[in-house]
Structures are given as structure tokens and as C-alpha cells.
Write a protein that holds these residues in place. Structure first.
Motif, PDB file in Angstrom:
ATOM      1  N   PRO A  31      44.226 -57.483   7.589  1.00 23.89           N
ATOM      2  CA  PRO A  31      43.689 -56.759   6.421  1.00 23.89           C
ATOM      3  C   PRO A  31      43.121 -57.674   5.339  1.00 23.89           C
ATOM      4  O   PRO A  31      42.128 -57.334   4.698  1.00 23.89           O
ATOM      5  CB  PRO A  31      44.906 -55.985   5.894  1.00 23.89           C
ATOM      6  CG  PRO A  31      45.814 -55.858   7.067  1.00 23.89           C
ATOM      7  CD  PRO A  31      45.619 -57.108   7.858  1.00 23.89           C
ATOM      8  N   SER A  69      39.722 -58.790   6.505  1.00 30.16           N
ATOM      9  CA  SER A  69      38.768 -57.673   6.386  1.00 30.16           C
ATOM     10  C   SER A  69      38.334 -57.476   4.942  1.00 30.16           C
ATOM     11  O   SER A  69      37.145 -57.276   4.658  1.00 30.16           O
ATOM     12  CB  SER A  69      39.410 -56.386   6.916  1.00 30.16           C
ATOM     13  OG  SER A  69      39.763 -56.512   8.278  1.00 30.16           O
ATOM     14  N   THR A  70      39.298 -57.551   4.023  1.00 31.44           N
ATOM     15  CA  THR A  70      38.968 -57.391   2.607  1.00 31.44           C
ATOM     16  C   THR A  70      38.077 -58.527   2.115  1.00 31.44           C
ATOM     17  O   THR A  70      37.156 -58.314   1.326  1.00 31.44           O
ATOM     18  CB  THR A  70      40.254 -57.339   1.768  1.00 31.44           C
ATOM     19  OG1 THR A  70      41.113 -56.319   2.281  1.00 31.44           O
ATOM     20  CG2 THR A  70      39.929 -57.032   0.312  1.00 31.44           C
ATOM     21  N   SER A  71      38.339 -59.731   2.589  1.00 35.19           N
ATOM     22  CA  SER A  71      37.507 -60.877   2.201  1.00 35.19           C
ATOM     23  C   SER A  71      36.065 -60.673   2.659  1.00 35.19           C
ATOM     24  O   SER A  71      35.123 -61.017   1.943  1.00 35.19           O
ATOM     25  CB  SER A  71      38.074 -62.166   2.806  1.00 35.19           C
ATOM     26  OG  SER A  71      39.391 -62.413   2.331  1.00 35.19           O
ATOM     27  N   TYR A 102      34.612 -57.777   2.994  1.00 35.96           N
ATOM     28  CA  TYR A 102      34.046 -56.793   2.066  1.00 35.96           C
ATOM     29  C   TYR A 102      33.538 -57.477   0.810  1.00 35.96           C
ATOM     30  O   TYR A 102      32.467 -57.145   0.291  1.00 35.96           O
ATOM     31  CB  TYR A 102      35.095 -55.747   1.689  1.00 35.96           C
ATOM     32  CG  TYR A 102      35.273 -54.632   2.687  1.00 35.96           C
ATOM     33  CD1 TYR A 102      34.223 -53.762   2.967  1.00 35.96           C
ATOM     34  CD2 TYR A 102      36.486 -54.436   3.335  1.00 35.96           C
ATOM     35  CE1 TYR A 102      34.381 -52.726   3.875  1.00 35.96           C
ATOM     36  CE2 TYR A 102      36.658 -53.407   4.249  1.00 35.96           C
ATOM     37  CZ  TYR A 102      35.610 -52.556   4.512  1.00 35.96           C
ATOM     38  OH  TYR A 102      35.761 -51.534   5.407  1.00 35.96           O
ATOM     39  N   LEU A 108      38.711 -51.605  -3.198  1.00 35.33           N
ATOM     40  CA  LEU A 108      39.086 -52.277  -1.958  1.00 35.33           C
ATOM     41  C   LEU A 108      40.600 -52.291  -1.768  1.00 35.33           C
ATOM     42  O   LEU A 108      41.104 -52.079  -0.656  1.00 35.33           O
ATOM     43  CB  LEU A 108      38.548 -53.705  -1.958  1.00 35.33           C
ATOM     44  CG  LEU A 108      37.046 -53.869  -1.729  1.00 35.33           C
ATOM     45  CD1 LEU A 108      36.638 -55.327  -1.877  1.00 35.33           C
ATOM     46  CD2 LEU A 108      36.658 -53.354  -0.349  1.00 35.33           C
ATOM     47  N   ILE A 109      41.326 -52.553  -2.844  1.00 37.05           N
ATOM     48  CA  ILE A 109      42.791 -52.531  -2.753  1.00 37.05           C
ATOM     49  C   ILE A 109      43.268 -51.134  -2.386  1.00 37.05           C
ATOM     50  O   ILE A 109      44.159 -50.968  -1.536  1.00 37.05           O
ATOM     51  CB  ILE A 109      43.424 -52.988  -4.082  1.00 37.05           C
ATOM     52  CG1 ILE A 109      43.069 -54.449  -4.370  1.00 37.05           C
ATOM     53  CG2 ILE A 109      44.939 -52.818  -4.035  1.00 37.05           C
ATOM     54  CD1 ILE A 109      43.572 -54.953  -5.708  1.00 37.05           C
ATOM     55  N   MET A 122      42.658 -50.347   1.399  1.00 34.42           N
ATOM     56  CA  MET A 122      43.666 -50.943   2.265  1.00 34.42           C
ATOM     57  C   MET A 122      45.036 -50.302   2.062  1.00 34.42           C
ATOM     58  O   MET A 122      45.798 -50.102   2.998  1.00 34.42           O
ATOM     59  CB  MET A 122      43.750 -52.450   2.005  1.00 34.42           C
ATOM     60  CG  MET A 122      42.562 -53.224   2.514  1.00 34.42           C
ATOM     61  SD  MET A 122      42.411 -53.067   4.322  1.00 34.42           S
ATOM     62  CE  MET A 122      40.778 -53.793   4.562  1.00 34.42           C
ATOM     63  N   ILE A 172      46.233 -58.898  -1.522  1.00 30.77           N
ATOM     64  CA  ILE A 172      44.782 -58.711  -1.641  1.00 30.77           C
ATOM     65  C   ILE A 172      44.335 -58.940  -3.082  1.00 30.77           C
ATOM     66  O   ILE A 172      43.263 -59.497  -3.340  1.00 30.77           O
ATOM     67  CB  ILE A 172      44.393 -57.306  -1.158  1.00 30.77           C
ATOM     68  CG1 ILE A 172      44.608 -57.197   0.353  1.00 30.77           C
ATOM     69  CG2 ILE A 172      42.934 -56.993  -1.499  1.00 30.77           C
ATOM     70  CD1 ILE A 172      44.356 -55.821   0.913  1.00 30.77           C
ATOM     71  N   ALA A 195      41.595 -61.612  -4.195  1.00 32.06           N
ATOM     72  CA  ALA A 195      40.399 -61.255  -4.947  1.00 32.06           C
ATOM     73  C   ALA A 195      40.092 -62.270  -6.042  1.00 32.06           C
ATOM     74  O   ALA A 195      38.923 -62.458  -6.415  1.00 32.06           O
ATOM     75  CB  ALA A 195      40.559 -59.867  -5.555  1.00 32.06           C
ATOM     76  N   SER A 251      34.926 -45.910  -4.388  1.00 26.96           N
ATOM     77  CA  SER A 251      35.466 -47.254  -4.200  1.00 26.96           C
ATOM     78  C   SER A 251      34.428 -48.328  -4.507  1.00 26.96           C
ATOM     79  O   SER A 251      34.758 -49.399  -5.030  1.00 26.96           O
ATOM     80  CB  SER A 251      35.966 -47.425  -2.753  1.00 26.96           C
ATOM     81  OG  SER A 251      37.032 -46.556  -2.486  1.00 26.96           O
TER      82      SER A 251
END
Length: 253
Positions: free
Chosen positions: A28, A31-33, A35, A63-64, A67, A121, A125, A184
Motif C-alpha cells: 500500500p 501504491s500511494t507513492s 499516486y 489518498l490516506i 487506503m 502513509i 507523504a 479525493s
């Protein structure tokens, strides 16, 4: 209350996350990175600011929340589905442990894992954008309430599902699309008036908006409406779980 039973379930579920660290935490975060790279760099270069906040920072709460919702549902649903799938849940139901204690152990572990992931996350960020949390207490409150509420929803899905395919049905076809369409990555007032009205029917809008307010003091709906929506979700989930254990839905062979 049988605290030893709750503790055993909780520790077992948390240990399972430790054994699958790549899937439960690292994946996760990666994946967030991505994004951040795609939306923050590519789109952020074209959209400088949204309501006085840089676009890269603006999408962080969304984003948070994305997830948090998906992982809460997945963690809780798989946690209760696996013992139901293997049949070991019947041993648990016949043990001297109440339904409340079973829910507390499984949902508590799922919510803990999701909240930890959300905080990780949040730290990640900071490597991409400068973050300033205006209301840290409210941010933690939204984080914990959302993790708890959607872990309860995941518990319901885990009881309802009778196959691994159904286990992924709600997160993939309902939760994720609603989150993407829930502001989002954009502010609701950027939409035409008609679609603004339609978007307000999406309950995830209230969660994302309230969470973003805790960061920057800006929101698409009032903070009171966001808290009420979380309360409604929480009460509805508790009512359904109470009905499940009272009737034995999908629990009795």
C-alpha cells in the motif's frame, strides 16, 4: 469480559499482518507513492493550487482515506472469513467468549492495522509535499473512527461472503469507485452545479471532506455533517452485526 480471549484474537490477527508485511504494509505504501508521483507531479504541474493549498498537499487526505477505507474492509473481512472458511469459527462460537468479544478482537486488530498504515502513509507523504496539520486531534479522531467503522463493515462482508471472489466484490466495485468519486483528487466546487448535487449523495464525500478539513481547515461540506455521517455508518454497522449474531446469519451450518 474475557480479556484473555480478546487479547488472543487481537495478537493472532496482528501477528498475521507481521507475517505478510509485504502485502499488508509495503505494497500500500508503494501504491500511494505512485499516486503522488502521477497525480502530484503530472497533474500538480498543471493545477498549482486548490482553495489555497498546493495540489500535491491537497490530495494527501484523499489518498490516506482511499487506503484507509479499502484496507480496513479487506483486513476485517479476511480476518473473519478465513476461520469461517476453514470451519474453526464454530469452535470459537462454542467457546466461553461472547459475540461482543469476538467482534472486539477481530475489528480491533483490523482497525489497528489500518490506522497504523494511515499514519505510515502520512509520514511517507512528507517526503513528497510539505504538510501542516491544522487540527491534529481531529485528524486522529477521523482516522480512528473511519478505521473502526469500515473494519466493522469489513467484518459484515466477511460473514456474508461465501467465496474469495465475493470477499473482494464490495471493496473493488463499491468502496474504491465511491472513494475516487468522493473528492479525493478534486474539490467538489470544481464540478458543474448538477454534478455537485449528485456527488453530495456519495457518503464518502463527507468522510474525505472532514478528514481534509482537519489538515487545512477547508471542506466541501460542514464538519458537523462529516461527523454525523461517520456516526450513522458506525451505528448501522453495529446494528447489522448485532442482527447477524442474534439470528446466526451465515454462521450456523
Amino acid at each position: 469480559m474475557n480479556l484473555q480471549a480478546v487479547r488472543s484474537i487481537y495478537i493472532f490477527e496482528m501477528a498475521r499482518a507481521g507475517r505478510t508485511l509485504l502485502q499488508s504494509l509495503i505494497s500500500p505504501v508503494i501504491s500511494t507513492s505512485l499516486y503522488f508521483v502521477v497525480f502530484g507531479a503530472a497533474i500538480g504541474s498543471r493545477i498549482q493550487e486548490v482553495e489555497g493549498v498546493s495540489y500535491g498537499a491537497f490530495i494527501v487526505p484523499g489518498l490516506i482515506m482511499l487506503m484507509l477505507l479499502t484496507q480496513s474492509v479487506s483486513n476485517a473481512s479476511f480476518g473473519i472469513f478465513f476461520p469461517k472458511f476453514t470451519g474453526t469459527i464454530y469452535e470459537m462460537l462454542s467457546a466461553p467468549i461472547s459475540y461482543f468479544e469476538i467482534v472486539l478482537g477481530y475489528v480491533g486488530a483490523a482497525a489497528s492495522k489500518s490506522a497504523i498504515l494511515g499514519l505510515v502513509i502520512l509520514v511517507t507523504a512528507n517526503f513528497f509535499v510539505d504538510l501542516h496539520i491544522l487540527h491534529p486531534f481531529m485528524m486522529l479522531l477521523f482516522l480512528l473512527l473511519t478505521a473502526l467503522t469500515f473494519s466493522l463493515l469489513g467484518f459484515i462482508i466477511g460473514i456474508w461472503a461465501d467465496s474469495f471472489e465475493k470477499l473482494q466484490l464490495v471493496p473493488l466495485l463499491i468502496i474504491t469507485p465511491l472513494t475516487f468519486l468522493g473528492g479525493s483528487f478534486y474539490a467538489i466546487d470544481m464540478l458543474p452545479p448538477f454534478w455537485q448535487t449528485v456527488t453530495l449523495a456519495n457518503p464518502v464525500v463527507y468522510l474525505v471532506s472532514g478528514f481534509r478539513w482537519s489538515f487545512y481547515g477547508i471542506s466541501d461540506v460542514s464538519i458537523v455533517a462529516s461527523l454525523v455521517m461517520i456516526g450513522v455508518f458506525l451505528a448501522a454497522s453495529l446494528a447489522v452485526i448485532s442482527w447477524i449474531f442474534r439470528t446466526g446469519y451465515r454462521l450456523r451450518p
